[in-house]
Design a protein around this motif. Structure first.
Motif, PDB file in Angstrom:
ATOM      1  N   MET A  61       0.991  -1.216  -0.108  1.00 28.85           N
ATOM      2  CA  MET A  61      -0.179  -0.249   0.159  1.00 28.85           C
ATOM      3  C   MET A  61       1.206   0.919   0.022  1.00 28.85           C
ATOM      4  O   MET A  61       1.392   2.159  -1.077  1.00 28.85           O
ATOM      5  CB  MET A  61      -1.026  -0.100   1.153  1.00 28.85           C
ATOM      6  N   ALA A  62       1.845   0.916   0.635  1.00 30.08           N
ATOM      7  CA  ALA A  62       3.008   2.307   0.699  1.00 30.08           C
ATOM      8  C   ALA A  62       3.382   2.491  -0.117  1.00 30.08           C
ATOM      9  O   ALA A  62       3.483   3.562  -1.029  1.00 30.08           O
ATOM     10  CB  ALA A  62       3.824   2.153   1.717  1.00 30.08           C
ATOM     11  N   GLU A  63       3.406   1.709  -1.298  1.00 31.34           N
ATOM     12  CA  GLU A  63       4.401   1.653  -3.100  1.00 31.34           C
ATOM     13  C   GLU A  63       3.271   2.188  -3.538  1.00 31.34           C
ATOM     14  O   GLU A  63       3.705   3.256  -4.344  1.00 31.34           O
ATOM     15  CB  GLU A  63       4.995  -0.021  -3.017  1.00 31.34           C
ATOM     16  N   PHE A  64       2.175   1.339  -3.663  1.00 32.55           N
ATOM     17  CA  PHE A  64       1.432   2.550  -4.173  1.00 32.55           C
ATOM     18  C   PHE A  64       0.802   3.978  -4.060  1.00 32.55           C
ATOM     19  O   PHE A  64       0.626   4.474  -5.406  1.00 32.55           O
ATOM     20  CB  PHE A  64      -0.017   1.469  -3.952  1.00 32.55           C
ATOM     21  N   TYR A  65       0.538   4.170  -2.946  1.00 32.39           N
ATOM     22  CA  TYR A  65       0.093   5.390  -2.698  1.00 32.39           C
ATOM     23  C   TYR A  65       1.816   6.583  -2.584  1.00 32.39           C
ATOM     24  O   TYR A  65       1.626   8.080  -3.391  1.00 32.39           O
ATOM     25  CB  TYR A  65      -0.184   5.482  -0.805  1.00 32.39           C
ATOM     26  N   SER A  66       2.983   6.103  -2.765  1.00 30.64           N
ATOM     27  CA  SER A  66       4.061   6.925  -3.114  1.00 30.64           C
ATOM     28  C   SER A  66       4.103   7.260  -4.586  1.00 30.64           C
ATOM     29  O   SER A  66       5.327   8.108  -4.737  1.00 30.64           O
ATOM     30  CB  SER A  66       5.498   6.040  -2.700  1.00 30.64           C
ATOM     31  N   GLY A  67       3.255   5.843  -5.243  1.00 33.44           N
ATOM     32  CA  GLY A  67       3.440   6.844  -6.673  1.00 33.44           C
ATOM     33  C   GLY A  67       2.748   7.850  -7.383  1.00 33.44           C
ATOM     34  O   GLY A  67       3.164   8.186  -8.205  1.00 33.44           O
ATOM     35  N   PHE A  68       1.857   8.459  -6.586  1.00 32.90           N
ATOM     36  CA  PHE A  68       1.305   9.009  -6.254  1.00 32.90           C
ATOM     37  C   PHE A  68       2.031  10.424  -6.010  1.00 32.90           C
ATOM     38  O   PHE A  68       1.163  11.641  -5.798  1.00 32.90           O
ATOM     39  CB  PHE A  68      -0.253   9.317  -5.693  1.00 32.90           C
ATOM     40  N   GLY A  69       3.306  10.494  -5.571  1.00 36.11           N
ATOM     41  CA  GLY A  69       3.787  10.434  -4.381  1.00 36.11           C
ATOM     42  C   GLY A  69       2.808  11.341  -2.574  1.00 36.11           C
ATOM     43  O   GLY A  69       3.561  12.193  -2.308  1.00 36.11           O
ATOM     44  N   CYS A  70       2.289  10.290  -2.122  1.00 43.32           N
ATOM     45  CA  CYS A  70       2.281  10.280  -0.847  1.00 43.32           C
ATOM     46  C   CYS A  70       3.530   9.433   0.128  1.00 43.32           C
ATOM     47  O   CYS A  70       4.059   8.965  -0.340  1.00 43.32           O
ATOM     48  CB  CYS A  70       0.942   9.869  -0.292  1.00 43.32           C
ATOM     49  N   VAL A  71       3.814  10.611   1.082  1.00 36.62           N
ATOM     50  CA  VAL A  71       4.766   9.772   1.741  1.00 36.62           C
ATOM     51  C   VAL A  71       4.303   9.938   2.857  1.00 36.62           C
ATOM     52  O   VAL A  71       3.617  10.476   3.681  1.00 36.62           O
ATOM     53  CB  VAL A  71       6.261  10.919   1.776  1.00 36.62           C
ATOM     54  N   PRO A  72       4.879   9.232   3.857  1.00 30.74           N
ATOM     55  CA  PRO A  72       4.370   9.020   5.198  1.00 30.74           C
ATOM     56  C   PRO A  72       4.654   9.937   6.362  1.00 30.74           C
ATOM     57  O   PRO A  72       5.894  11.162   5.846  1.00 30.74           O
ATOM     58  CB  PRO A  72       5.478   7.966   5.887  1.00 30.74           C
ATOM     59  N   ARG A  73       3.727  10.568   7.046  1.00 30.12           N
ATOM     60  CA  ARG A  73       4.144  11.609   8.177  1.00 30.12           C
ATOM     61  C   ARG A  73       5.225  11.858   9.145  1.00 30.12           C
ATOM     62  O   ARG A  73       5.792  13.577   8.148  1.00 30.12           O
ATOM     63  CB  ARG A  73       2.817  12.182   8.959  1.00 30.12           C
ATOM     64  N   LYS A  74       6.225  11.702   9.262  1.00 29.80           N
ATOM     65  CA  LYS A  74       7.273  11.282   9.538  1.00 29.80           C
ATOM     66  C   LYS A  74       8.414  11.571   8.689  1.00 29.80           C
ATOM     67  O   LYS A  74       9.108  12.187   8.888  1.00 29.80           O
ATOM     68  CB  LYS A  74       7.897  10.303  10.457  1.00 29.80           C
ATOM     69  N   LYS A  75       8.053  11.386   7.672  1.00 28.56           N
ATOM     70  CA  LYS A  75       8.782  11.596   6.346  1.00 28.56           C
ATOM     71  C   LYS A  75       8.861  13.032   5.920  1.00 28.56           C
ATOM     72  O   LYS A  75       9.754  14.067   5.118  1.00 28.56           O
ATOM     73  CB  LYS A  75       8.914  10.521   5.681  1.00 28.56           C
TER      74      LYS A  75
END
Length: 143
Positions: A61-75
């Motif tokens: 899921m993280a890989e999928f959303y990172s494709g849209f430019g989403c990153v974890p809040r901490k980062k």
């Protein structure tokens, strides 16, 4: 990719309807994805097996959303802190460069002023010598 495809894609993204609808689509997709994940975890017959693969699902899921430019809040927070630090450093360096330019301008203008004064002093001395010579010439003519 050909040039027509890129120009058509740019025209599509510049369309206000697409811009507005994309954000709606993206928000809805996130909500539905989160609901589907919650439903999968809550209704799976083999929860023990499912939670065993939980980290893999979240990683995908993280890989999928990172494709849209989403990153974890901490980062995101780390990057924003670094951005602020870089902005401060940039403003500090701009001030240093500005002070250096001002100092160089002052030193350069001081040198120009001194050269101008020396030139004027030499010109005044030459004028005095010429006037003295001129008056001496008239004194010699009178005699």
């Amino acid at each position: 990719m050909n040039e027509n495809f890129l120009s058509d894609l740019a025209a599509l993204y510049s369309n206000p309807l697409v811009k507005n609808m994309f954000m709606d689509y993206f928000t809805r997709m996130q909500q539905e994805g989160a609901q589907a994940a919650a439903k999968l975890f809550n209704t799976a017959p083999a929860k023990k097996d499912l939670f065993g693969m939980g980290p893999d699902v979240f990683e995908k899921m993280a890989e999928f959303y990172s494709g849209f430019g989403c990153v974890p809040r901490k980062k995101y927070d780390e990057v924003m802190e670094e951005n602020e630090a870089l902005k401060k450093e940039n403003s500090f360096l701009k001030e240093v460069v500005q002070k250096m330019n001002l100092k160089m301008f002052e030193e350069g203008s001081r040198g120009i002023q001194e050269a101008w004064q020396e030139g004027l002093a030499k010109q005044l001395e030459m004028s005095k010598d010429m006037a003295k010579t001129f008056f001496d010439l008239f004194k010699d003519i009178k005699k």
